[in-house]
Design a protein around this motif. Structure first.
Motif, PDB file in Angstrom:
ATOM      1  N   LEU A   2       0.856  -1.339  -0.012  1.00 23.62           N
ATOM      2  CA  LEU A   2      -0.118   0.132   0.169  1.00 23.62           C
ATOM      3  C   LEU A   2       1.017   1.304  -0.008  1.00 23.62           C
ATOM      4  N   GLU A   3       0.862   2.114  -0.993  1.00 23.32           N
ATOM      5  CA  GLU A   3       1.600   3.427  -1.044  1.00 23.32           C
ATOM      6  C   GLU A   3       0.702   4.696  -1.098  1.00 23.32           C
ATOM      7  N   LEU A   4       1.157   5.501  -0.193  1.00 21.71           N
ATOM      8  CA  LEU A   4       0.414   6.864  -0.296  1.00 21.71           C
ATOM      9  C   LEU A   4       1.330   7.879  -0.885  1.00 21.71           C
ATOM     10  N   LYS A   5       1.073   8.441  -2.115  1.00 20.22           N
ATOM     11  CA  LYS A   5       2.079   9.363  -2.576  1.00 20.22           C
ATOM     12  C   LYS A   5       1.542  10.738  -2.417  1.00 20.22           C
ATOM     13  N   ASN A   6       2.363  11.772  -1.823  1.00 22.21           N
ATOM     14  CA  ASN A   6       1.961  13.055  -1.995  1.00 22.21           C
ATOM     15  C   ASN A   6       0.467  13.336  -1.442  1.00 22.21           C
ATOM     16  N   ILE A   7       0.030  12.650  -0.511  1.00 18.60           N
ATOM     17  CA  ILE A   7      -1.457  12.911  -0.263  1.00 18.60           C
ATOM     18  C   ILE A   7      -1.793  14.131   0.499  1.00 18.60           C
ATOM     19  N   SER A   8      -2.641  14.947   0.037  1.00 19.89           N
ATOM     20  CA  SER A   8      -3.349  16.074   0.708  1.00 19.89           C
ATOM     21  C   SER A   8      -4.649  15.908   0.978  1.00 19.89           C
ATOM     22  N   VAL A   9      -5.104  16.239   2.170  1.00 25.10           N
ATOM     23  CA  VAL A   9      -6.625  16.247   2.129  1.00 25.10           C
ATOM     24  C   VAL A   9      -7.296  17.615   2.819  1.00 25.10           C
ATOM     25  N   LYS A  10      -8.289  18.023   2.316  1.00 24.69           N
ATOM     26  CA  LYS A  10      -8.841  19.518   2.625  1.00 24.69           C
ATOM     27  C   LYS A  10     -10.186  18.925   3.122  1.00 24.69           C
ATOM     28  N   VAL A  11     -10.770  19.574   4.366  1.00 25.60           N
ATOM     29  CA  VAL A  11     -11.987  19.607   4.721  1.00 25.60           C
ATOM     30  C   VAL A  11     -12.482  21.079   4.810  1.00 25.60           C
ATOM     31  N   THR A  12     -14.016  21.080   4.807  1.00 26.48           N
ATOM     32  CA  THR A  12     -14.475  22.514   4.720  1.00 26.48           C
ATOM     33  C   THR A  12     -15.261  22.457   6.111  1.00 26.48           C
ATOM     34  N   GLU A  13     -14.919  23.530   6.799  1.00 19.90           N
ATOM     35  CA  GLU A  13     -15.669  23.727   8.260  1.00 19.90           C
ATOM     36  C   GLU A  13     -15.996  25.278   8.464  1.00 19.90           C
ATOM     37  N   ASP A  14     -16.974  25.550   8.816  1.00 23.16           N
ATOM     38  CA  ASP A  14     -17.662  26.717   8.850  1.00 23.16           C
ATOM     39  C   ASP A  14     -17.167  27.633   7.471  1.00 23.16           C
ATOM     40  N   ASN A  15     -17.622  27.250   6.376  1.00 25.96           N
ATOM     41  CA  ASN A  15     -17.104  27.742   5.131  1.00 25.96           C
ATOM     42  C   ASN A  15     -15.641  27.952   4.862  1.00 25.96           C
ATOM     43  N   LYS A  16     -14.877  27.467   5.968  1.00 26.45           N
ATOM     44  CA  LYS A  16     -13.193  27.645   5.737  1.00 26.45           C
ATOM     45  C   LYS A  16     -12.804  26.451   5.266  1.00 26.45           C
ATOM     46  N   GLU A  17     -11.731  26.356   4.428  1.00 27.26           N
ATOM     47  CA  GLU A  17     -11.173  25.204   3.961  1.00 27.26           C
ATOM     48  C   GLU A  17      -9.982  24.798   4.820  1.00 27.26           C
ATOM     49  N   LEU A  18      -9.845  23.760   5.522  1.00 28.11           N
ATOM     50  CA  LEU A  18      -8.776  23.421   6.119  1.00 28.11           C
ATOM     51  C   LEU A  18      -8.114  22.259   5.571  1.00 28.11           C
ATOM     52  N   GLN A  19      -6.556  22.364   5.607  1.00 27.63           N
ATOM     53  CA  GLN A  19      -5.831  21.534   5.056  1.00 27.63           C
ATOM     54  C   GLN A  19      -5.431  20.285   6.456  1.00 27.63           C
ATOM     55  N   ILE A  20      -6.025  19.447   6.260  1.00 27.51           N
ATOM     56  CA  ILE A  20      -5.757  18.411   7.436  1.00 27.51           C
ATOM     57  C   ILE A  20      -4.610  17.475   7.210  1.00 27.51           C
ATOM     58  N   LEU A  21      -4.420  17.077   5.828  1.00 21.37           N
ATOM     59  CA  LEU A  21      -3.129  16.134   5.700  1.00 21.37           C
ATOM     60  C   LEU A  21      -2.527  16.915   4.807  1.00 21.37           C
TER      61      LEU A  21
END
Ligand code: ADP
Ligand code: MG
Length: 251
Positions: A2-21
């Motif tokens: 299993l390989e994760l390559k350059n993974i970034s994850v964003k979520v939206t909270e209170d209309n703001k985008e957060l980059q959590i990974l």
């Protein structure tokens, strides 16, 4: 495997985008035990959810045995051999253990091929036809959940803080269970934990902090550093100066 390559994850909270990974790169090999640790809120569960397909990455790729699964959904990934054990196992009220295992594996359970219960330290004949109800302890539920994952013969199983909600005695058994699973199955285990006993099971320790992989290290090195924190740090200030702000050493 299993390989994760350059993974970034964003979520939206209170209309703001957060980059959590942020730019997560991991290469997990077959049959190894990885323990993911690091401060609360660092991103461990988010990585687990990204592996399982619950969170979709904004950038990057996930490969399983060389196959790009980035666009696969949760059930496709489950079919391909990825499993996720929740921090609090769900209670399937009114269902028998046998039925739960049959649903998980998609196969009928013979009394003979019910080794999975034995493998998690439960006596098959005592449990197979028991109905799951409030009488089950946290430790028993956790074991049964692990048995459902084993019955699926997974390639990768992710356990999110399996120690949560179980007593010390069950916890001791749980570490043995992981050891047995490792000896008997080819499944790659990713265990999210802060517990030293679990850390000791690891072939590699992955430290996650502020949405990034801070370190991938051996348990020997990691535990030696932990001991150093114990003896060197006398207060939280010292820890912060030493870039060890999350050490529990403010005595
Ligand atoms: N769905 C979400 N919406 C908003 N924030 C989230 C969401 N999922 C995770 N986060 C945030 O991302 C950070 C990492 O969370 P998490 O992966 O649960 O950390 P850990 O498991 O290491 O404690 C935290 O700050 C958390 O609040
Ligand atoms: Mg978590």
């Amino acid at each position: 495997m299993l390989e994760l390559k350059n993974i970034s994850v964003k979520v939206t909270e209170d209309n703001k985008e957060l980059q959590i990974l942020k730019d997560i790169n991991l290469q997990l090999e077959k049959k190894k035990i990885y323990v993911m640790t690091g401060p609360n809120g660092g991103g461990k569960s988010s990585i687990a959810k990204t592996i399982m397909g619950i969170y979709r990455p904004a950038t990057g790729q996930i490969l399983l045995d060389g196959v790009d699964i980035t666009e696969k959904n949760i059930s496709e990934r489950a079919q391909m051999g990825i499993g996720y054990a929740f921090q609090q196992p769900p209670r399937f009220k009114g269902i028998r253990v046998r039925e739960l295992l049959e649903i998980a594996s998609g196969q009928e359970m013979d009394d003979d091929d019910c080794d999975v219960l034995y493998d998690v330290g439960l006596c098959t004949k005592d449990y197979l036809d028991r109905e799951i109800n409030a009488g089950f302890s946290g430790g028993e539920l956790k074991r049964i959940e692990i048995a459902t994952l084993l019955s699926r013969k997974l390639k990768v199983a992710v356990f999110d803080e399996p120690e949560a909600g179980i007593d010390l005695w069950s916890f001791q058994q749980l570490t043995e269970t992981f050891q047995n699973i490792h000896q008997k199955y080819d499944t790659t285990l990713v265990i999210i934990s802060h517990q030293e006993r679990i850390l000791r099971l690891a072939h590699e320790i992955i430290v996650i902090d502020q949405g990034r992989v801070r370190e991938i290290t051996s348990k020997e090195k990691f535990l030696a550093e932990l001991e150093k924190i114990d003896t060197d740090c006398r207060c939280r200030d010292d820890c912060i100066k030493g870039d060890l702000a999350n050490a529990e050493c403010d005595r």
